[in-house]
Structures are given as structure tokens and as C-alpha cells.
Design a protein around this motif. Structure first.
Motif, PDB file in Angstrom:
ATOM      1  N   ALA A 239     -53.942  61.830   2.478  1.00  0.00           N
ATOM      2  CA  ALA A 239     -55.290  61.814   1.907  1.00  0.00           C
ATOM      3  C   ALA A 239     -55.449  60.662   0.918  1.00  0.00           C
ATOM      4  O   ALA A 239     -56.492  59.982   0.897  1.00  0.00           O
ATOM      5  N   CYS A 240     -54.427  60.425   0.115  1.00  0.00           N
ATOM      6  CA  CYS A 240     -54.490  59.321  -0.853  1.00  0.00           C
ATOM      7  C   CYS A 240     -54.541  57.968  -0.151  1.00  0.00           C
ATOM      8  O   CYS A 240     -55.316  57.080  -0.538  1.00  0.00           O
ATOM      9  N   VAL A 241     -53.720  57.813   0.886  1.00  0.00           N
ATOM     10  CA  VAL A 241     -53.721  56.550   1.631  1.00  0.00           C
ATOM     11  C   VAL A 241     -55.069  56.336   2.309  1.00  0.00           C
ATOM     12  O   VAL A 241     -55.644  55.236   2.275  1.00  0.00           O
ATOM     13  N   GLY A 242     -55.588  57.396   2.932  1.00  0.00           N
ATOM     14  CA  GLY A 242     -56.888  57.288   3.579  1.00  0.00           C
ATOM     15  C   GLY A 242     -57.993  56.953   2.590  1.00  0.00           C
ATOM     16  O   GLY A 242     -58.862  56.115   2.861  1.00  0.00           O
ATOM     17  N   GLY A 243     -57.959  57.603   1.429  1.00  0.00           N
ATOM     18  CA  GLY A 243     -58.961  57.314   0.407  1.00  0.00           C
ATOM     19  C   GLY A 243     -58.850  55.902  -0.125  1.00  0.00           C
ATOM     20  O   GLY A 243     -59.870  55.240  -0.382  1.00  0.00           O
TER      21      GLY A 243
ATOM     22  N   ALA B  70     -60.274  53.538   2.442  1.00  0.00           N
ATOM     23  CA  ALA B  70     -61.735  53.636   2.434  1.00  0.00           C
ATOM     24  C   ALA B  70     -62.326  52.899   1.235  1.00  0.00           C
ATOM     25  O   ALA B  70     -63.355  52.209   1.351  1.00  0.00           O
ATOM     26  N   TYR B  71     -61.675  53.019   0.091  1.00  0.00           N
ATOM     27  CA  TYR B  71     -62.159  52.322  -1.111  1.00  0.00           C
ATOM     28  C   TYR B  71     -62.073  50.809  -0.934  1.00  0.00           C
ATOM     29  O   TYR B  71     -63.015  50.071  -1.275  1.00  0.00           O
ATOM     30  N   LEU B  72     -60.943  50.344  -0.392  1.00  0.00           N
ATOM     31  CA  LEU B  72     -60.772  48.901  -0.218  1.00  0.00           C
ATOM     32  C   LEU B  72     -61.773  48.337   0.787  1.00  0.00           C
ATOM     33  O   LEU B  72     -62.299  47.234   0.600  1.00  0.00           O
TER      34      LEU B  72
ATOM     35  N   HIS C  99     -67.886  58.678   0.726  1.00  0.00           N
ATOM     36  CA  HIS C  99     -67.142  58.081   1.835  1.00  0.00           C
ATOM     37  C   HIS C  99     -65.636  58.274   1.646  1.00  0.00           C
ATOM     38  O   HIS C  99     -64.911  58.590   2.600  1.00  0.00           O
ATOM     39  N   ILE C 100     -65.157  58.100   0.426  1.00  0.00           N
ATOM     40  CA  ILE C 100     -63.733  58.280   0.147  1.00  0.00           C
ATOM     41  C   ILE C 100     -63.314  59.728   0.397  1.00  0.00           C
ATOM     42  O   ILE C 100     -62.258  59.997   0.984  1.00  0.00           O
ATOM     43  N   VAL C 101     -64.150  60.675  -0.022  1.00  0.00           N
ATOM     44  CA  VAL C 101     -63.834  62.092   0.192  1.00  0.00           C
ATOM     45  C   VAL C 101     -63.782  62.418   1.681  1.00  0.00           C
ATOM     46  O   VAL C 101     -62.886  63.135   2.157  1.00  0.00           O
ATOM     47  N   ILE C 102     -64.723  61.880   2.448  1.00  0.00           N
ATOM     48  CA  ILE C 102     -64.768  62.150   3.889  1.00  0.00           C
ATOM     49  C   ILE C 102     -63.511  61.626   4.579  1.00  0.00           C
ATOM     50  O   ILE C 102     -62.852  62.337   5.348  1.00  0.00           O
ATOM     51  N   VAL C 103     -63.158  60.375   4.307  1.00  0.00           N
ATOM     52  CA  VAL C 103     -61.986  59.778   4.953  1.00  0.00           C
ATOM     53  C   VAL C 103     -60.702  60.473   4.498  1.00  0.00           C
ATOM     54  O   VAL C 103     -59.805  60.735   5.305  1.00  0.00           O
ATOM     55  N   SER C 104     -60.605  60.798   3.218  1.00  0.00           N
ATOM     56  CA  SER C 104     -59.407  61.476   2.705  1.00  0.00           C
ATOM     57  C   SER C 104     -59.232  62.845   3.344  1.00  0.00           C
ATOM     58  O   SER C 104     -58.115  63.227   3.728  1.00  0.00           O
ATOM     59  N   THR C 105     -60.324  63.577   3.450  1.00  0.00           N
ATOM     60  CA  THR C 105     -60.254  64.907   4.060  1.00  0.00           C
ATOM     61  C   THR C 105     -59.838  64.826   5.520  1.00  0.00           C
ATOM     62  O   THR C 105     -58.998  65.613   5.992  1.00  0.00           O
ATOM     63  N   LEU C 106     -60.408  63.880   6.235  1.00  0.00           N
ATOM     64  CA  LEU C 106     -60.065  63.723   7.650  1.00  0.00           C
ATOM     65  C   LEU C 106     -58.603  63.323   7.822  1.00  0.00           C
ATOM     66  O   LEU C 106     -57.888  63.870   8.671  1.00  0.00           O
ATOM     67  N   ALA C 107     -58.134  62.392   6.999  1.00  0.00           N
ATOM     68  CA  ALA C 107     -56.738  61.954   7.087  1.00  0.00           C
ATOM     69  C   ALA C 107     -55.778  63.090   6.739  1.00  0.00           C
ATOM     70  O   ALA C 107     -54.759  63.286   7.411  1.00  0.00           O
ATOM     71  N   GLY C 108     -56.095  63.855   5.703  1.00  0.00           N
ATOM     72  CA  GLY C 108     -55.236  64.966   5.318  1.00  0.00           C
ATOM     73  C   GLY C 108     -55.186  66.057   6.368  1.00  0.00           C
ATOM     74  O   GLY C 108     -54.119  66.623   6.652  1.00  0.00           O
ATOM     75  N   THR C 109     -56.332  66.361   6.974  1.00  0.00           N
ATOM     76  CA  THR C 109     -56.380  67.414   7.990  1.00  0.00           C
ATOM     77  C   THR C 109     -55.574  67.037   9.225  1.00  0.00           C
ATOM     78  O   THR C 109     -54.800  67.849   9.760  1.00  0.00           O
ATOM     79  N   ILE C 110     -55.735  65.817   9.689  1.00  0.00           N
ATOM     80  CA  ILE C 110     -54.995  65.379  10.877  1.00  0.00           C
ATOM     81  C   ILE C 110     -53.499  65.320  10.584  1.00  0.00           C
ATOM     82  O   ILE C 110     -52.665  65.683  11.426  1.00  0.00           O
TER      83      ILE C 110
END
Length: 255
Positions: free
Chosen positions: A15-19, A22-24, A211-222
Motif C-alpha cells: 500500500a505504501c509503495v502504491g501510494g 501514485a503521488y510521484l 487518488h493516493i488512497v485508491i491506488v494504495s487500497t488496490l495495491a494492498g488488496t491485491i
């Protein structure tokens, strides 16, 4: 490390990496608010790719879970048949009965203490158990049967030993299945990166924080699903490993 702690760390890390990605993308991209013009096309691609990836993940998870359930049922059937064979041998001559009881207890102890650790670490299973099972078969086959009752008990013992052999072969076959193959892992990991990282960052219009929350949640779930697949690979080890309790109980009834 505890499986729940390990899983939580993997999910949090993903989730942190995905967030961060997304931020970058939003911070240093050409458009600070994303790419709203991509939403229609990206949405269609995301639906197709995400759907295919979900089907693959679901298929692998269900297959592995069924394998764990099958191993548990097979081990119980093997142990029950072993006890039934020993009980059927009670009606046979004293020498045969004692021999079968001794070998049955030794077989249960061998499976629990020698075979199960090898099944868990993927090592070669010793031939001791197979030899003990064959000795039981020979002892029953050589037992004299002078009347119909003894012949019936002898046949029953032989049938139960055959059931032990069949269940044993199924148990060993699941150990050598190899879990998830390299090709499937490649598809799972690449599909996860595309679904959780690449495609979500093509969408635009949302605020940066959302956007960061969406990508982090998706990355963590997968990542959580991939972690579950990894733990289910070997039914004799991992977080959902099948213990040799069936043979522990059988041994208690045989001694």
C-alpha cells in the motif's frame, strides 16, 4: 514470524509503495490533476484486464483451497482405514494379530514423525512407511483362514489396507504437486502490477489525496490475495498447513 504479522507487513508495504508511486505520478506528471481525458479508454481497459486478473486469482485460490481440504480428508481416510485394518485383524490368529497391530502402530508413528516433516519441507519421503504397509499386507495374506468368519475378516483387513495404500498415494501426490508454477506466478505478479499500479495511474480528475488512497487500497488488496496464494501452495506447510492429527489419534487407538 506470525502469519498475521507477516501478511499485514506485506499489505502495508504494498500500500505504501502504491501510494508513493501514485503521488510521484501526480506530483511530477504533466497534469497535476491527472489525465481526465484518459478516463473512458482507461476505464474500459481496466475493466477487461481487472476482470481477467480477478478470474485468474480466484481460480488459483479455489484450486489451492480445494487441495488443502482434499489432503485433510485423505489423511483422515488413511488413518481410519489403518485402524479398521488393525481391528479386522483381531479375529485372525494371534501371531498375525500381534504382527498387524505392531506394524500399524509403527506405520502411524512413521507418517507422523518422519513423513510429515519431509512433506512440509519438500524433501524426499523415506520408504519406511511403504515397507511397513507391505509387511502388513503380507502378514494378512499369509494368515490361515479355516472358516467363513476368518475368511471374511481376512478379506476386510486386506480391503482396508488397500484403502490405506490408495489414500497414501493421494497424500504423497499432493506433496509433489509443486504448488503454483512459475508461469502462473509470472501472470499473477505481472497482472497485479498492471491492475494495481499502471492502470489506476492513467485515471484523472480526482484529488491527489483521494487518488493516493485508491491506488494504495488496490495495491494492498491485491497483495493480500497474492500472500494468501503463497501460503496455500503447500498443504503441509504455510499458514494453513494440515497437521498429522489424524495419525496422532490413530496411534492412540492402536497402542
Amino acid at each position: 514470524m506470525n502469519i498475521f504479522v507477516a501478511g499485514s507487513l506485506w499489505v502495508a508495504g504494498a500500500a505504501c509503495v502504491g501510494g508513493l508511486i501514485a503521488y510521484l505520478v501526480r506530483r511530477f506528471g504533466r497534469d497535476d490533476e491527472g489525465r481526465p481525458g484518459n478516463n473512458d479508454a482507461a476505464g474500459q481497459v481496466f475493466t477487461i484486464v481487472g476482470g481477467l486478473h480477478a478470474v485468474l486469482v480466484a481460480f488459483v485460490l479455489i484450486s489451492l483451497y480445494d487441495s488443502v481440504s482434499t489432503v485433510s480428508q485423505t489423511a483422515q481416510s488413511e488413518a481410519d482405514s489403518l485402524v479398521a485394518a488393525s481391528w479386522a485383524a483381531d479375529a485372525l490368529p494371534e501371531a498375525t494379530k500381534d504382527r498387524v497391530h505392531q506394524l500399524a502402530a509403527a506405520y502411524a508413528r512413521t507418517v507422523e514423525e518422519q513423513e510429515w516433516p519431509r512433506l512440509a519441507d519438500g524433501g524426499e519421503v523415506p520408504a519406511t512407511g511403504a515397507s511397513q504397509l507391505d509387511q502388513m499386507r503380507q502378514a494378512v495374506a499369509e494368515a490361515p483362514a479355516d472358516d467363513d468368519w476368518l475368511l471374511d475378516r481376512k478379506t476386510e483387513a486386506s480391503n482396508q489396507l488397500w484403502s490405506v495404500y490408495q489414500a497414501r498415494q493421494q497424500r504423497l501426490a499432493h506433496s509433489g504437486a509443486g504448488g503454483v508454477g512459475a508461469v502462473v506466478w509470472f501472470a499473477l505478479i505481472l497482472g497485479s502490477l498492471i491492475t494495481a499500479i499502471l492502470l489506476p495511474n492513467l485515471f484523472g480528475g480526482t484529488r491527489l489525496a483521494a487518488h493516493i488512497v485508491i491506488v494504495s487500497t488496490l495495491a494492498g488488496t491485491i497483495t493480500l490475495l497474492l500472500f494468501a496464494i503463497y501460503q496455500l501452495q503447500n498443504p503441509f506447510s504455510g499458514g494453513v498447513s494440515v497437521p498429522p492429527e489424524a495419525f496422532t489419534s490413530a496411534l492412540a487407538r492402536l497402542v
